[in-house]
Write an enzyme that holds these catalytic residues in place. Structure first.
Site, mmCIF file in Angstrom:
data_model
loop_
_atom_site.group_PDB
_atom_site.id
_atom_site.type_symbol
_atom_site.label_atom_id
_atom_site.label_comp_id
_atom_site.label_asym_id
_atom_site.label_seq_id
_atom_site.Cartn_x
_atom_site.Cartn_y
_atom_site.Cartn_z
ATOM 1 C CD GLU A 145 -64.118 -29.731 37.961
ATOM 2 O OE1 GLU A 145 -64.893 -29.287 38.811
ATOM 3 O OE2 GLU A 145 -64.500 -30.141 36.853
HETATM 4 C C1 ACM Z 1 -64.092 -26.085 35.252
HETATM 5 O O1 ACM Z 1 -65.166 -25.517 35.494
HETATM 6 N N1 ACM Z 1 -63.844 -27.254 35.798
HETATM 7 C C2 ACM Z 1 -63.098 -25.489 34.417
#
Ligand code: ACM
Length: 683
Positions: free
Chosen positions: A308
């Site tokens: 992310e």
């Molecule tokens: C995640 O859930 N960003 C690993």
């Protein structure tokens, strides 16, 4: 109430034709042969260890005997008492994935455990604990021979101690829960935007600033590691980079990818704040930290996160954007390629982690051209990433489908198999799938309620990863999950006690049962919807409202609809009147009693909801519980008598149910959300 209680207790045995050969065991062992006799608990079993060079085995056996003593009373020790005899070939090394295979025999004369390694002996003791049973008069172990081994070597639970700090006691009791269901890897998520949770002696601002709201001293980390090791559980730390690093940047602003200064984040969400991957000072700092942390954590695996980060801070900084262009990190359309820069960053991470003799693990975003094969990929976004990684030569872990923080059903986590029969992989590629991990992210779980968000549903994942692939009976899983839940209670887990205490607090001296009934019929809204329903949560928001005391999966509603389904599965049940067998009569009586209890609950609980400002927002859910129970009582009567419902009645009922699905206080009425469309359709 008593009648209802009796019906509820009698129900699982009375109603469902379940496979009983699994009895109380979860995860189901590879092979079980039940005998007919019993080993009664007349005196504590006498522990006899053929070898004693792994202290974990003696300690686990003594804990087991103490636990059984607490449950059954501790009769006088006797020299004639049956033995608990344990033999293992050698001390097991978890970090090498040594064997966890074991044989367990219970005879009236005693118990014997045989295992190639001490790890197998530990797993056998977990099984023995689950065999302990009472028949109303005596406690006993049933006669049995069990041969067992895990399907996957990596069976993990991720605990996020960064979003909300989880004190050592929380981690320890959850390690006990893990050991009970044979999970063997604690993935300890220690750093994120909202906190850096480990003492660093080389970079002390990380914990002083990043961990101002709580961190583990290195002494405490070692205490947890020893506790885990004594239960045959590995601990893999995660230090998430380059994104999810606001807390690091608050401590060391020179890490930032722009000129802003940051405090430790207090809001949730994907912040897309990342360290600057173009500065050598960034790598020097990470090298220093990883050098320290790879020493503190002995496991051969080291998790660097990598998830992310959309690269917006890198693109927006002209210097970093120029760096990308200068280094050919440009996409076909001429824009800068963040992924290429992150891959370069990952390679640097791999160099550092490898220098410290560790294997690097990262989330599936780190997969990309140029990522060396020895990086391990943990797949959270889908099975596709898992298979791509395995095909590209990486060892892999599955977490997609196992996100227990989403408040989904145990059944939904039970279904995903890391290696289904139709997996599009060669035998060589299949070997690269080490297993999986349940993931407990902690935006909406603090140290008080986190157990109730993990257990018992994590046990469904534990079974998927341990038991043979053919073990898939959902009803039987739920039956045993209830038993595991009770077992965990005896081990000190707070998954039942903590919500009960929250409710007691909210009831403020008023009668507790009506509030319990309401809380037991609702669930938190699913997935991450809680962020988007009018309430602004931060790290400081107390998690002490009705939604926090509500179960992730309502057992009362699940049992209700499972019973109704089984009743309606009778041939032509919805066309003609329901069959009148003793079993269906019992089912009907239970369904009606349950519905009446729910129907009448609003009158009992509304005064309390109106009295307490913190409860008032849940008043609509209580009212809707009465509405939906009322229409289900009518529907039940129609079905019972074989009366067709009019189109108008069905349409109104559907409208009522749709209205009752509207959440309040970030909770929803499970009786409405789980009502199947078929029930209100013409047959
Ligand atoms: C995640 O859930 N960003 C690993």
């Amino acid at each position: 109430m008593l009648r209802l209680l009796f019906l509820l207790l009698a129900l699982p045995l009375a109603v469902f034709a379940q496979p009983t050969n699994t009895r109380s065991l979860l995860p189901v062992p590879s092979q079980v042969n039940w005998g007919k006799s019993r080993l009664y608990w007349k005196a504590p079993l006498q522990l006899r260890l053929e070898r004693d060079d792994d202290p974990a085995v003696r300690a686990a056996a003594e804990r087991l005997l103490a636990n059984l003593g607490r449950q059954a009373g501790r009769p006088q020790a006797s020299a004639k008492a049956p033995q608990l005899q344990i033999r293992y070939g050698q001390p097991g090394r978890m970090e090498n994935f040594d064997e966890e295979r074991y044989t367990l025999r219970v005879l009236p004369a005693g118990v014997t455990i045989d295992a190639p390694t001490s790890l197998g002996a530990l797993r056998a003791l977990a099984t023995l604990q689950q065999l302990f049973t009472a028949d109303g008069k005596d406690f006993y172990f049933p006669e049995v021979e069990i041969q067992d081994q895990p399907r996957f070597v990596w069976r993990g639970l991720l605990i996020d101690a960064a979003r909300h700090f989880m004190p050592v006691s929380v981690i320890k009791r959850n390690l006990d829960g893990m050991a009970a269901v044979k999970l063997n890897v604690l993935h300890w998520h220690l750093a994120d935007d909202q906190g850096f949770r480990v003492e660093s002696k080389v970079l002390p601002k990380l914990h002083q600033v990043g961990g101002a709201k709580g961190y583990y001293t290195q002494e405490q980390v070692r205490e947890v590691l020893a506790y885990a090791q004594a239960r045959g559980i590995r601990v893999v730390p995660e230090f998430d980079v380059p994104g999810h690093t606001t807390a690091w940047i608050a401590a060391y602003p020179e890490l930032a990818s722009n000129d802003s200064t940051y405090g430790v984040a207090t809001r949730w969400g994907v912040l897309n704040i990342a360290v600057d991957p173009t500065q050598e000072t960034t790598y020097q700092l990470l090298d220093k930290l990883f050098g320290e942390m790879t020493t503190l954590f002995p496991d051969p695996y080291f998790h660097i996160g990598g998830d992310e980060n959309d690269g917006r801070q890198w693109r927006r900084n002209p210097r970093i954007a120029q760096y990308m262009r200068d280094n050919g990190m440009v996409k076909r359309d001429g824009t800068v390629d963040k992924h290429a820069l992150q891959t370069q960053f990952n390679r640097r991470m791999l160099t550092i982690v490898s220098k410290y003799q560790k294997k690097m693990v990262g989330w599936d975003e780190i997969l990309g051209p140029g990522l060396p094969k020895d990086a391990v990929i943990q797949s959270w976004r889908g099975k596709k990433g898992l298979y791509e990684a395995a095909k590209a030569g990486h060892t892999t872990l599955l977490s997609n489908g196992y996100y227990i923080d989403l408040n989904l059903t145990a059944a939904s986590h039970y279904a995903p198999d890391p290696l289904p029969a139709d997996a599009p992989l060669t035998d060589e590629e299949k070997k690269r799938i080490l297993g999986g991990e349940a993931a407990m992210w902690a935006e909406f779980a603090d140290s008080v309620i986190v157990d109730s968000r993990i257990w018992p549903r994590a046990a469904a994942v534990a079974e998927r990863l341990w038991s043979p692939a053919a073990v898939t009976n959902v009803d039987d899983m739920y039956r045993r999950l209830a038993l595991v839940s009770a077992e965990l209670e005896t081990l000190g887990l707070q998954h039942r006690r903590a919500p009960h205490q929250l409710l007691t607090m909210m009831a403020a001296g008023q009668k507790l049962e009506p509030l319990q009934t309401l809380a037991g019929a609702i669930e938190p809204v699913k997935e991450y919807k809680r962020h988007f329903q009018g309430m602004k949560y931060t790290t400081e928001t107390p998690l002490n409202r009705l939604v926090d005391a509500a179960p992730a999966e309502s057992e009362a509603v699940r049992v209700f609809y499972t019973t109704l389904d089984s009743l309606l599965r009778a041939p032509r049940a919805k066309v003609t009147e329901l069959p009148r067998t003793p079993a269906t009569r019992r089912q009907l009586a239970y369904l009606r009693a349950q519905l009446k209890d729910w129907q009448q609950n609003d009158a009992r609980v509304q005064p309390l909801l109106q009295l307490n400002p913190a409860l008032r927002e849940y008043a609509p859910l209580s009212t809707q519980l009465t509405v939906v129970s009322t229409l289900l009582l009518q529907r039940l009567e129609q079905l019972e008598k074989g009366q067709a419902a009019s189109a108008a009645w069905l349409a109104t009922a559907q409208q009522q149910v749709d209205a009752a699905k509207k959440p309040a206080g970030q909770a929803e009425l499970a009786l409405a959300t789980k009502l199947s469309k078929d029930l209100l359709a013409q047959p």
